[in-house]
Write an enzyme that holds these catalytic residues in place. Structure first.
Site, PDB file in Angstrom:
ATOM      1  CG  ASP A 141      26.281  -3.014  18.206  1.00 29.82           C
ATOM      2  OD1 ASP A 141      26.457  -2.495  19.321  1.00 29.82           O
ATOM      3  OD2 ASP A 141      25.174  -3.088  17.649  1.00 29.82           O
TER       4      ASP A 141
ATOM      5  CG  ASN B 100      27.752  -9.992  19.256  1.00 31.55           C
ATOM      6  OD1 ASN B 100      27.332  -9.526  20.304  1.00 31.55           O
ATOM      7  ND2 ASN B 100      27.762  -9.315  18.124  1.00 31.55           N
TER       8      ASN B 100
ATOM      9  CG  ASN C 145      20.034 -16.220  19.127  1.00 33.31           C
ATOM     10  OD1 ASN C 145      19.898 -17.423  19.058  1.00 33.31           O
ATOM     11  ND2 ASN C 145      19.240 -15.436  19.862  1.00 33.31           N
ATOM     12  CE  LYS C 146      14.949  -9.053  17.297  1.00 35.31           C
ATOM     13  NZ  LYS C 146      14.347  -9.078  15.960  1.00 35.31           N
TER      14      LYS C 146
HETATM   15  P1  NAP Z   1      27.912  -6.254  10.677  1.00 39.92           P
HETATM   16  O1  NAP Z   1      27.667  -7.089   9.478  1.00 39.92           O
HETATM   17  O2  NAP Z   1      28.114  -4.797  10.545  1.00 39.92           O
HETATM   18  O3  NAP Z   1      26.755  -6.519  11.800  1.00 39.92           O
HETATM   19  C1  NAP Z   1      25.470  -6.724  11.467  1.00 39.92           C
HETATM   20  C2  NAP Z   1      24.560  -5.839  12.313  1.00 39.92           C
HETATM   21  O4  NAP Z   1      24.436  -6.413  13.618  1.00 39.92           O
HETATM   22  C3  NAP Z   1      25.033  -4.393  12.528  1.00 39.92           C
HETATM   23  O5  NAP Z   1      23.906  -3.564  12.397  1.00 39.92           O
HETATM   24  C4  NAP Z   1      25.562  -4.414  13.956  1.00 39.92           C
HETATM   25  O6  NAP Z   1      25.462  -3.138  14.603  1.00 39.92           O
HETATM   26  C5  NAP Z   1      24.572  -5.379  14.590  1.00 39.92           C
HETATM   27  N1  NAP Z   1      25.014  -6.022  15.834  1.00 39.92           N
HETATM   28  C6  NAP Z   1      26.244  -6.459  16.195  1.00 39.92           C
HETATM   29  N2  NAP Z   1      26.206  -7.001  17.423  1.00 39.92           N
HETATM   30  C7  NAP Z   1      24.905  -6.912  17.841  1.00 39.92           C
HETATM   31  C8  NAP Z   1      24.236  -7.294  19.025  1.00 39.92           C
HETATM   32  N3  NAP Z   1      24.859  -7.891  20.028  1.00 39.92           N
HETATM   33  N4  NAP Z   1      22.898  -7.034  19.115  1.00 39.92           N
HETATM   34  C9  NAP Z   1      22.245  -6.435  18.111  1.00 39.92           C
HETATM   35  N5  NAP Z   1      22.823  -6.062  16.957  1.00 39.92           N
HETATM   36  C10 NAP Z   1      24.133  -6.297  16.836  1.00 39.92           C
HETATM   37  O7  NAP Z   1      29.130  -6.909  11.489  1.00 39.92           O
HETATM   38  P2  NAP Z   1      29.674  -6.449  12.908  1.00 39.92           P
HETATM   39  O8  NAP Z   1      29.200  -5.076  13.244  1.00 39.92           O
HETATM   40  O9  NAP Z   1      31.126  -6.761  12.892  1.00 39.92           O
HETATM   41  O10 NAP Z   1      28.941  -7.472  13.890  1.00 39.92           O
HETATM   42  C11 NAP Z   1      29.229  -8.848  13.880  1.00 39.92           C
HETATM   43  C12 NAP Z   1      27.968  -9.513  14.329  1.00 39.92           C
HETATM   44  O11 NAP Z   1      27.013  -9.427  13.286  1.00 39.92           O
HETATM   45  C13 NAP Z   1      28.094 -10.997  14.597  1.00 39.92           C
HETATM   46  O12 NAP Z   1      28.604 -11.255  15.872  1.00 39.92           O
HETATM   47  C14 NAP Z   1      26.660 -11.460  14.414  1.00 39.92           C
HETATM   48  O13 NAP Z   1      25.936 -11.434  15.648  1.00 39.92           O
HETATM   49  C15 NAP Z   1      26.044 -10.426  13.493  1.00 39.92           C
HETATM   50  N6  NAP Z   1      25.657 -11.025  12.223  1.00 39.92           N
HETATM   51  C16 NAP Z   1      24.335 -11.091  11.944  1.00 39.92           C
HETATM   52  C17 NAP Z   1      23.914 -11.719  10.796  1.00 39.92           C
HETATM   53  C18 NAP Z   1      22.435 -11.810  10.525  1.00 39.92           C
HETATM   54  O14 NAP Z   1      21.671 -11.293  11.336  1.00 39.92           O
HETATM   55  N7  NAP Z   1      22.027 -12.451   9.450  1.00 39.92           N
HETATM   56  C19 NAP Z   1      24.830 -12.268   9.897  1.00 39.92           C
HETATM   57  C20 NAP Z   1      26.168 -12.179  10.208  1.00 39.92           C
HETATM   58  C21 NAP Z   1      26.585 -11.560  11.395  1.00 39.92           C
HETATM   59  P3  NAP Z   1      26.388  -1.876  14.174  1.00 39.92           P
HETATM   60  O15 NAP Z   1      25.754  -1.394  12.919  1.00 39.92           O
HETATM   61  O16 NAP Z   1      26.239  -0.914  15.314  1.00 39.92           O
HETATM   62  O17 NAP Z   1      27.792  -2.379  13.989  1.00 39.92           O
END
Ligand code: NAP
Ligand code: MN
Length: 265
Positions: free
Chosen positions: A50, A123, A165-166
């Site tokens: 992603d 996102n 968000n989740k």
């Molecule tokens: P990352 O730190 O590698 O991403 C975190 C995880 O989120 C990875 O497993 C990524 O998948 C997955 N992901 C990304 N977009 C998604 C979506 N629309 N639906 C479900 N899972 C998703 O960073 P990144 O790959 O650059 O992604 C950035 C995104 O990470 C941000 O936009 C935000 O949504 C998310 N994030 C989540 C948290 C949290 O949940 N606490 C914190 C910070 C950011 P892949 O392994 O395939 O890359």
């Protein structure tokens, strides 16, 4: 997809497996008469996870009406991808057997003492403090709704609703709904501070305005982060633009959610 579509670009996560797949994709498509065109591609193939889709989106976000994205997963979650067979994917591209789906995006305008910066997020947009909890006034359509105090706020698109968000307890939203979602990060709720607590779903044409107290902040747009100590307000709404993905098999959104978060059977 238009069968005349012939120009393509490939963005890879950069790891050895994705690089090998990238070379293979370029060779196969060029042999079939497609033209590698990194400047103005019509087909953008993201090979990785992603994070790679986000990188591809931000590289080509100025061409959203002219280009479609295809995500091929080489490990990690790959929520956006529905391809695990590269040969079948390349064959579908060559034969033009691709259908287009469009997903809503978040439009963000950050106003600071230095001026205004605009972004599109696939996102999400998030804002957090640097030193500790932050205070942010939240307005809906110009009316003050609440004064938030806590770790920060997240504004997600439907397809981003399964990301940050989740984790914040927000709802998972089908991307056929044109909306953005505001979710809280650890709000302080007591006699002094009060927020709604629930995530808010904001429809198209409504404007969400965040007015942070004077302080230092980190804000993010998808995978990119920015530091500011001059922020005045942030406006978020459903963008006019959408992202187009090319698909060659039906993989309904709810199946995608189930495979990503529950099980692949
Ligand atoms: P990352 O730190 O590698 O991403 C975190 C995880 O989120 C990875 O497993 C990524 O998948 C997955 N992901 C990304 N977009 C998604 C979506 N629309 N639906 C479900 N899972 C998703 O960073 P990144 O790959 O650059 O992604 C950035 C995104 O990470 C941000 O936009 C935000 O949504 C998310 N994030 C989540 C948290 C949290 O949940 N606490 C914190 C910070 C950011 P892949 O392994 O395939 O890359
Ligand atoms: Mn990632």
């Amino acid at each position: 997809m238009n069968t005349e579509t012939r120009c393509f670009a490939v963005i890879s996560r950069g790891d050895p497996i994705s690089e090998v797949k990238r070379e293979l994709a370029i060779r196969t498509l060029e042999r079939a008469g497609f033209v590698y065109q990194a400047e103005e591609p019509e087909i953008i193939l993201a090979i990785g996870g992603d994070g790679t889709v986000l990188q591809a989106f931000h590289t080509y976000k100025h061409r959203l009406e002219l280009s479609g994205f295809i995500a091929y997963n080489t490990g990690h979650l790959g929520f956006y991808s529905d391809w695990d067979d590269l040969d079948a994917l390349l064959q579908a591209i060559i034969e033009g057997h691709l259908i287009t789906v469009s997903y809503p995006l978040v439009e963000v305008h950050v106003h600071s003492h230095e001026g205004q910066t605009s972004f599109l997020a696939l996102n999400d947009f998030t804002i957090k403090g640097v030193k500790g909890s932050v205070q942010i006034n939240v307005c809906l359509n110009q009316h003050l709704f609440e004064s938030f105090k806590g770790d920060g706020l997240c504004v997600s698109s439907p397809s981003g609703s399964t990301g940050y968000n989740k984790s914040l307890g927000g709802a998972i939203v089908h991307p056929s709904l044109e909306m953005i979602q505001l979710s809280e990060m650890a709000s302080i709720n007591n006699r002094v501070y009060r927020t709604i607590g629930s995530s808010l779903v904001i429809p198209k044409h409504h404007v969400l305005k965040l007015m942070p107290e004077r302080d230092s902040y980190i804000y993010t747009v998808d995978h990119e982060s920015y530091f500011t100590d001059t922020i005045q307000e942030v406006r978020c709404n459903v963008a006019k633009e959408k992202i187009q993905f090319y698909r060659c098999r039906t993989f309904p959104f709810w199946n995608r959610v189930k495979e990503a978060f529950i099980s692949t059977d």
